[in-house]
Design an enzyme around this catalytic site. Structure first.
Site, mmCIF file in Angstrom:
data_model
loop_
_atom_site.group_PDB
_atom_site.id
_atom_site.type_symbol
_atom_site.label_atom_id
_atom_site.label_comp_id
_atom_site.label_asym_id
_atom_site.label_seq_id
_atom_site.Cartn_x
_atom_site.Cartn_y
_atom_site.Cartn_z
ATOM 1 N N HIS A 18 0.756 -1.175 0.124
ATOM 2 C CA HIS A 18 -0.119 -0.002 -0.068
ATOM 3 C C HIS A 18 0.812 1.167 0.077
ATOM 4 O O HIS A 18 0.530 2.258 -0.841
ATOM 5 C CB HIS A 18 -1.057 0.000 1.205
ATOM 6 C CG HIS A 18 -2.198 -1.032 1.261
ATOM 7 N ND1 HIS A 18 -2.182 -1.864 2.443
ATOM 8 C CD2 HIS A 18 -2.835 -1.584 0.242
ATOM 9 C CE1 HIS A 18 -3.025 -2.691 2.213
ATOM 10 N NE2 HIS A 18 -3.559 -2.455 1.171
ATOM 11 N N LYS A 42 -16.411 -7.310 6.465
ATOM 12 C CA LYS A 42 -14.967 -8.148 6.277
ATOM 13 C C LYS A 42 -14.656 -8.556 7.838
ATOM 14 O O LYS A 42 -13.580 -9.114 8.079
ATOM 15 C CB LYS A 42 -13.891 -7.384 5.806
ATOM 16 C CG LYS A 42 -13.870 -7.297 4.254
ATOM 17 C CD LYS A 42 -12.604 -6.839 3.594
ATOM 18 C CE LYS A 42 -12.051 -7.417 2.339
ATOM 19 N NZ LYS A 42 -10.678 -6.894 2.098
ATOM 20 N N SER A 129 -3.150 -7.911 2.922
ATOM 21 C CA SER A 129 -3.247 -7.902 4.246
ATOM 22 C C SER A 129 -3.537 -9.019 5.014
ATOM 23 O O SER A 129 -3.383 -9.548 5.935
ATOM 24 C CB SER A 129 -4.354 -6.733 4.576
ATOM 25 O OG SER A 129 -3.869 -5.483 4.113
HETATM 26 N N1 COA Z 1 -0.131 -4.025 -1.601
HETATM 27 C C1 COA Z 1 -0.655 -5.037 -0.760
HETATM 28 N N2 COA Z 1 -1.996 -5.463 -0.689
HETATM 29 C C2 COA Z 1 -2.979 -4.957 -1.188
HETATM 30 C C3 COA Z 1 -2.334 -3.712 -2.428
HETATM 31 C C4 COA Z 1 -1.169 -3.392 -2.586
HETATM 32 N N3 COA Z 1 -0.721 -2.365 -3.364
HETATM 33 N N4 COA Z 1 -3.608 -3.643 -3.098
HETATM 34 C C5 COA Z 1 -4.601 -4.589 -2.723
HETATM 35 N N5 COA Z 1 -4.152 -5.031 -1.672
HETATM 36 C C6 COA Z 1 -4.750 -6.181 -0.586
HETATM 37 C C7 COA Z 1 -5.729 -5.648 0.300
HETATM 38 O O1 COA Z 1 -5.026 -5.238 1.236
HETATM 39 C C8 COA Z 1 -6.675 -6.546 0.473
HETATM 40 O O2 COA Z 1 -6.222 -7.603 1.364
HETATM 41 P P1 COA Z 1 -7.026 -8.557 2.166
HETATM 42 O O3 COA Z 1 -8.259 -8.662 1.363
HETATM 43 O O4 COA Z 1 -6.233 -9.731 1.948
HETATM 44 O O5 COA Z 1 -7.526 -8.024 3.369
HETATM 45 C C9 COA Z 1 -6.788 -6.915 -0.627
HETATM 46 O O6 COA Z 1 -5.624 -6.713 -1.242
HETATM 47 C C10 COA Z 1 -8.303 -6.672 -1.497
HETATM 48 O O7 COA Z 1 -7.838 -5.234 -1.600
HETATM 49 P P2 COA Z 1 -9.047 -4.379 -1.874
HETATM 50 O O8 COA Z 1 -9.520 -4.624 -3.331
HETATM 51 O O9 COA Z 1 -8.460 -2.925 -2.010
HETATM 52 O O10 COA Z 1 -9.859 -4.453 -1.029
HETATM 53 P P3 COA Z 1 -10.357 -3.598 0.324
HETATM 54 O O11 COA Z 1 -11.249 -4.069 0.974
HETATM 55 O O12 COA Z 1 -9.014 -3.082 0.688
HETATM 56 O O13 COA Z 1 -10.914 -2.261 -0.426
HETATM 57 C C11 COA Z 1 -12.876 -1.037 -1.209
HETATM 58 C C12 COA Z 1 -11.976 -2.292 -1.176
HETATM 59 C C13 COA Z 1 -13.328 -0.660 0.276
HETATM 60 C C14 COA Z 1 -12.207 0.212 -1.923
HETATM 61 C C15 COA Z 1 -14.239 -1.130 -1.882
HETATM 62 O O14 COA Z 1 -14.922 -2.800 -1.442
HETATM 63 C C16 COA Z 1 -15.235 -0.262 -1.917
HETATM 64 O O15 COA Z 1 -15.242 0.736 -2.642
HETATM 65 N N6 COA Z 1 -16.178 -0.428 -0.981
HETATM 66 C C17 COA Z 1 -17.201 0.683 -0.884
HETATM 67 C C18 COA Z 1 -18.497 0.172 -1.402
HETATM 68 C C19 COA Z 1 -18.570 0.438 -2.651
HETATM 69 O O16 COA Z 1 -18.547 1.549 -3.311
HETATM 70 N N7 COA Z 1 -18.849 -0.667 -3.445
HETATM 71 C C20 COA Z 1 -18.971 -0.857 -4.734
HETATM 72 C C21 COA Z 1 -17.786 -0.987 -5.422
HETATM 73 S S1 COA Z 1 -18.141 -1.470 -7.069
#
Ligand code: COA
Length: 164
Positions: A18, A42, A129
């Site tokens: 990140h 989550k 994560s």
């Molecule tokens: N380095 C390391 N890990 C990374 C990374 C990076 N560069 N990019 C992503 N990851 C990891 C995250 O830590 C996460 O790990 P985990 O699932 O093992 O905990 C995983 O990859 C998925 O990441 P991400 O897709 O960013 O999920 P998230 O839960 O962190 O965030 C939101 C997703 C919150 C941005 C998204 O669900 C959202 O916008 N939610 C709001 C509701 C909404 O608008 N929904 C409609 C969207 S279509």
């Protein structure tokens, strides 16, 4: 005109992957909002305020990054903040399908908001994560994956759990 973007995620916890995306985004944008999602569904390991504190500590050297929280739709949050760019990290091909879906869904709901993908360093392309949480849960060393303050928080958290 100030160029601003939002980098949203659960950040449970913030990893070096990140941080890598954040530093790349700050090259392109003047200001970045790290939007920590509540993500109750989550069942995060760290509470929202803990995830925010950990990110704040890890990002003291980044005055251009603001840390905020949000719940609900990301595009609604972006609109409320008046920011039209969303940053996403694309680690591997396997990320593509879900990212593609998310970006197009967001675009359908908010055609005025653009998603921009940045690629983290290859050495972080496998990192997530949940892997970090699993390593910490089994007593492994998370220091190659997370900033030092996060490593300490993980150690404290899992030590406390093993004492129960
Ligand atoms: N380095 C390391 N890990 C990374 C990374 C990076 N560069 N990019 C992503 N990851 C990891 C995250 O830590 C996460 O790990 P985990 O699932 O093992 O905990 C995983 O990859 C998925 O990441 P991400 O897709 O960013 O999920 P998230 O839960 O962190 O965030 C939101 C997703 C919150 C941005 C998204 O669900 C959202 O916008 N939610 C709001 C509701 C909404 O608008 N929904 C409609 C969207 S279509």
């Amino acid at each position: 005109m100030i160029k601003e973007a939002i980098y949203a995620g659960t950040f449970d916890p913030l990893t070096l992957g990140h941080l890598d995306v954040i530093s790349r985004a700050t090259v392109v944008f003047d200001r970045l909002v790290l939007a920590v999602a509540k993500s109750d569904a989550k069942s995060p390991l760290f509470k929202l305020d803990e995830r925010v504190s950990l990110a704040k500590e890890a990002l003291v050297g980044y005055p251009e990054v603001e840390i905020d929280t949000f719940s609900g739709l990301l595009v609604n949050y972006a609109r409320a903040r008046g920011i039209r760019v969303l940053i996403r990290g694309l680690r591997a091909i396997s990320d593509f399908e879900v990212e593609f879906q998310m970006a197009l869904t967001n675009r359908k709901m908010a055609p005025d908001i653009e998603t921009i993908f940045l690629m983290p360093k290859e050495e972080f392309s496998y990192l997530s994560s949940s892997m970090v949480r699993e390593v910490a849960d089994h007593g492994g060393d998370t220091s190659p994956f997370v900033p030092p303050n996060v490593e300490a928080a993980l150690r404290r958290r899992f030590q406390r759990e093993s004492l129960r």
